[in-house]
Scaffold this active site. Sequence first.
Site, short mmCIF file in Angstrom:
data_model
loop_
_atom_site.label_atom_id
_atom_site.label_comp_id
_atom_site.label_asym_id
_atom_site.label_seq_id
_atom_site.Cartn_x
_atom_site.Cartn_y
_atom_site.Cartn_z
CD GLU A 67 6.02 -0.69 1.34
OE1 GLU A 67 6.01 0.56 1.38
OE2 GLU A 67 7.07 -1.36 1.47
CE LYS A 140 10.58 -1.82 0.30
NZ LYS A 140 9.87 -1.15 1.40
CB CYS A 183 7.94 1.40 -0.96
SG CYS A 183 7.87 3.05 -0.23
N1 LIG Z 1 8.27 1.77 2.53
C1 LIG Z 1 9.40 2.27 2.10
O1 LIG Z 1 10.16 1.62 1.42
C2 LIG Z 1 9.66 3.67 2.53
C3 LIG Z 1 10.43 4.41 1.50
C4 LIG Z 1 10.68 5.80 1.82
O2 LIG Z 1 10.01 6.48 2.59
C5 LIG Z 1 11.80 6.38 1.13
O3 LIG Z 1 12.09 7.53 1.37
O4 LIG Z 1 12.45 5.65 0.33
#
Ligand SMILES: NC(=O)CCC(=O)C(=O)O
Length: 311
Positions: A67, A140, A183
Amino acid sequence: MASISNRTVAAQSFVSGPLQMPKITQFKIGICQLKVTTEKSGNIFKARNMVVQAAAEQGASLILLPEMWNCPYSTDMFAKFSEDFNDIESAPSLLMLSEVASSFGVTIIGGSIPENDAGQLYNTCCVFGPNGELMAKHRKIHLFDMGKPLPGEVQFKESDNISAGEKPTVVDTDFGCIGIGICHDIRFPELAMSYSARGAHLICYPGAFNMSTGAALWELEQRTRAVDNQLYVASCSPSRDSASSYMIWGHSTVVGPMGEIIATTGHEESVLIAEIDYAAIQRTRESLALESHRRKDIYQFIDLLRESSNS
Ligand SMILES: NC(=O)CCC(=O)C(=O)O
């Protein structure tokens, strides 16, 4: 630099019945856990070198980047590092991915970079095929907005600068049907289920979990998505930079359909290589035929998921 043809593969329609096998069922995936800096051209140079290392030196034919690999994961940086995907000739990160994919004949799940579409920013993953063509784009869907942080957690509100994507993304490649999540998207089992329902063999999650949620949940989320859906999951994070305000957990991983860890790494910069064999999906589903055990008469929401991801 090669120019990018904008062939976007239509989303695969829902596949029911026995698992459809792709052209290539056994291959190496290369995961490029690179250290991202504030110098964009250096990030692009480094990412290319790591793709070449995975492909040419270690035999990977499918490659995954993290990411926000061209930009520090920081809301105040996204606009400056963003690229306009409608004007690809002016988008150096995308040009590099297209060029290196075609030079080495590999398929690249291009992590994510900030996309600027008419002033609106998105956290976007592009998939490039072995001829350098743009095969798919995933914005996303679930933005990472922390509520009240737990002790030791960072404050982060991605929606301050980034707009959410509206569509799930599966892409049909020589290496199977691949679902993409970025993510925080990993935390939503419905997305993974909708990919599985559409015939995904593998779900790729570029991600940048932080230190607290990373230690507690990063591996657990990946193994859960894999075991619930009886498919492969691969994640790719940037490596940790202890000087950065948002400290990244790292630990890029590949998980098999029984929830087993096939390969993983620590928090340092590294190229991780893992062998994928889709026969393992078949074996898992033959021994535990969850799809036929599923009591769809009791819960109908899965049909709604299929409908929404096909629309
Ligand atoms: N980059 C993200 O989306 C972070 C996600 C993250 O740390 C989480 O706990 O969910």
